[in-house]
Design a protein around this motif. Sequence first.
Motif, PDB file in Angstrom:
ATOM      1  N   LEU A   1      -9.698  96.501  -1.053  1.00 23.17           N
ATOM      2  CA  LEU A   1     -10.069  96.979  -2.394  1.00 23.17           C
ATOM      3  C   LEU A   1     -10.275  95.865  -3.413  1.00 23.17           C
ATOM      4  N   TYR A   2      -9.580  94.735  -3.259  1.00 25.18           N
ATOM      5  CA  TYR A   2      -9.575  93.754  -4.338  1.00 25.18           C
ATOM      6  C   TYR A   2     -10.101  92.368  -3.977  1.00 25.18           C
ATOM      7  N   VAL A   3     -10.372  92.069  -2.724  1.00 24.06           N
ATOM      8  CA  VAL A   3     -10.956  90.774  -2.344  1.00 24.06           C
ATOM      9  C   VAL A   3     -12.479  90.931  -2.339  1.00 24.06           C
ATOM     10  N   PRO A   4     -13.172  90.123  -3.157  1.00 28.28           N
ATOM     11  CA  PRO A   4     -14.616  90.326  -3.353  1.00 28.28           C
ATOM     12  C   PRO A   4     -15.470  90.388  -2.078  1.00 28.28           C
ATOM     13  N   PHE A   5     -15.287  89.456  -1.132  1.00 36.81           N
ATOM     14  CA  PHE A   5     -16.145  89.512   0.053  1.00 36.81           C
ATOM     15  C   PHE A   5     -15.810  90.706   0.949  1.00 36.81           C
ATOM     16  N   LEU A   6     -14.561  91.172   0.898  1.00 37.55           N
ATOM     17  CA  LEU A   6     -14.217  92.384   1.646  1.00 37.55           C
ATOM     18  C   LEU A   6     -14.737  93.629   0.923  1.00 37.55           C
ATOM     19  N   GLN A   7     -14.764  93.589  -0.404  1.00 39.13           N
ATOM     20  CA  GLN A   7     -15.358  94.691  -1.162  1.00 39.13           C
ATOM     21  C   GLN A   7     -16.816  94.879  -0.763  1.00 39.13           C
ATOM     22  N   LYS A   8     -17.510  93.776  -0.653  1.00 35.19           N
ATOM     23  CA  LYS A   8     -18.926  93.837  -0.285  1.00 35.19           C
ATOM     24  C   LYS A   8     -19.075  94.356   1.149  1.00 35.19           C
ATOM     25  N   ALA A   9     -18.248  93.877   2.060  1.00 32.59           N
ATOM     26  CA  ALA A   9     -18.341  94.283   3.467  1.00 32.59           C
ATOM     27  C   ALA A   9     -18.018  95.763   3.658  1.00 32.59           C
ATOM     28  N   PHE A  10     -17.041  96.272   2.915  1.00 33.52           N
ATOM     29  CA  PHE A  10     -16.605  97.659   3.079  1.00 33.52           C
ATOM     30  C   PHE A  10     -17.201  98.604   2.038  1.00 33.52           C
ATOM     31  N   GLY A  11     -17.909  98.067   1.067  1.00 32.00           N
ATOM     32  CA  GLY A  11     -18.505  98.908   0.025  1.00 32.00           C
ATOM     33  C   GLY A  11     -17.470  99.545  -0.889  1.00 32.00           C
ATOM     34  N   THR A  12     -16.420  98.797  -1.206  1.00 29.09           N
ATOM     35  CA  THR A  12     -15.351  99.319  -2.056  1.00 29.09           C
ATOM     36  C   THR A  12     -15.353  98.604  -3.403  1.00 29.09           C
ATOM     37  N   PHE A  13     -14.479  99.046  -4.280  1.00 23.53           N
ATOM     38  CA  PHE A  13     -14.284  98.417  -5.587  1.00 23.53           C
ATOM     39  C   PHE A  13     -12.843  98.632  -5.995  1.00 23.53           C
ATOM     40  N   GLY A  14     -12.375  97.791  -6.903  1.00 24.88           N
ATOM     41  CA  GLY A  14     -11.002  97.908  -7.384  1.00 24.88           C
ATOM     42  C   GLY A  14     -10.784  99.203  -8.147  1.00 24.88           C
ATOM     43  N   LEU A  15      -9.585  99.746  -8.019  1.00 23.90           N
ATOM     44  CA  LEU A  15      -9.241 100.990  -8.702  1.00 23.90           C
ATOM     45  C   LEU A  15      -8.378 100.701  -9.923  1.00 23.90           C
ATOM     46  N   THR A  16      -8.517 101.535 -10.945  1.00 26.37           N
ATOM     47  CA  THR A  16      -7.682 101.403 -12.140  1.00 26.37           C
ATOM     48  C   THR A  16      -6.327 102.057 -11.878  1.00 26.37           C
ATOM     49  N   MET A  17      -5.401 101.830 -12.783  1.00 27.24           N
ATOM     50  CA  MET A  17      -4.067 102.431 -12.659  1.00 27.24           C
ATOM     51  C   MET A  17      -4.152 103.957 -12.711  1.00 27.24           C
ATOM     52  N   ILE A  18      -5.045 104.488 -13.522  1.00 28.19           N
ATOM     53  CA  ILE A  18      -5.226 105.948 -13.603  1.00 28.19           C
ATOM     54  C   ILE A  18      -5.747 106.475 -12.264  1.00 28.19           C
ATOM     55  N   ASP A  19      -6.684 105.755 -11.654  1.00 25.06           N
ATOM     56  CA  ASP A  19      -7.193 106.152 -10.334  1.00 25.06           C
ATOM     57  C   ASP A  19      -6.061 106.206  -9.316  1.00 25.06           C
ATOM     58  N   TRP A  20      -5.206 105.166  -9.307  1.00 32.75           N
ATOM     59  CA  TRP A  20      -4.090 105.126  -8.374  1.00 32.75           C
ATOM     60  C   TRP A  20      -3.120 106.290  -8.617  1.00 32.75           C
ATOM     61  N   LEU A  21      -2.866 106.579  -9.875  1.00 35.32           N
ATOM     62  CA  LEU A  21      -1.959 107.683 -10.204  1.00 35.32           C
ATOM     63  C   LEU A  21      -2.513 109.005  -9.685  1.00 35.32           C
TER      64      LEU A  21
ATOM     65  N   ILE B   1      -4.653 109.445  -7.244  1.00 38.81           N
ATOM     66  CA  ILE B   1      -4.661 109.416  -5.774  1.00 38.81           C
ATOM     67  C   ILE B   1      -3.270 109.678  -5.214  1.00 38.81           C
ATOM     68  N   VAL B   2      -2.263 109.008  -5.752  1.00 34.07           N
ATOM     69  CA  VAL B   2      -0.901 109.171  -5.224  1.00 34.07           C
ATOM     70  C   VAL B   2      -0.410 110.601  -5.430  1.00 34.07           C
ATOM     71  N   VAL B   3      -0.651 111.159  -6.611  1.00 33.66           N
ATOM     72  CA  VAL B   3      -0.215 112.538  -6.880  1.00 33.66           C
ATOM     73  C   VAL B   3      -0.923 113.513  -5.936  1.00 33.66           C
ATOM     74  N   MET B   4      -2.218 113.344  -5.778  1.00 33.22           N
ATOM     75  CA  MET B   4      -2.965 114.256  -4.906  1.00 33.22           C
ATOM     76  C   MET B   4      -2.566 114.083  -3.437  1.00 33.22           C
ATOM     77  N   ALA B   5      -2.348 112.845  -3.001  1.00 29.56           N
ATOM     78  CA  ALA B   5      -1.949 112.607  -1.612  1.00 29.56           C
ATOM     79  C   ALA B   5      -0.558 113.154  -1.332  1.00 29.56           C
ATOM     80  N   PHE B   6       0.311 113.091  -2.334  1.00 31.85           N
ATOM     81  CA  PHE B   6       1.676 113.592  -2.159  1.00 31.85           C
ATOM     82  C   PHE B   6       1.728 115.098  -1.942  1.00 31.85           C
ATOM     83  N   THR B   7       0.701 115.819  -2.375  1.00 30.36           N
ATOM     84  CA  THR B   7       0.732 117.276  -2.269  1.00 30.36           C
ATOM     85  C   THR B   7       0.849 117.762  -0.831  1.00 30.36           C
TER      86      THR B   7
END
Length: 98
Positions: A49-69, A71-77
């Motif tokens: 999620l946070y290393v630039p060349f891996l972001q490009k390889a996997f097509g990802t981007f960094g998440l904000t704290m709100i995004d993480w919150l 995700i964790v709440v929804m995954a916990f369900t």
Amino acid sequence: MAFVSLVLIQFFKAYNFRSDRHSVLRKPFANKWLNLAIVWELLMLGLILYVPFLQKAFGTFGLTMIDWLIIVVMAFTVSPVLELTKWMERRGWFGELN
């Protein structure tokens, strides 16, 4: 966010599936190998999620704290659903246990 959600759901399920009858709250971190595997996977997820060349390889981007919150709440369900099922199984709702 979908990718991270699926990964975290699997983490919660792994802890829940340590026992098919006992609650996840009963010695939740007793399995050191599972704990090490989860830490390793979180490290790898963070790199993706946070290393630039891996972001490009996997097509990802960094998440904000709100995004993480979110995700964790929804995954916990998934945990309360699995715990309820184990509770119902212990009470004999699904017939005799072997």
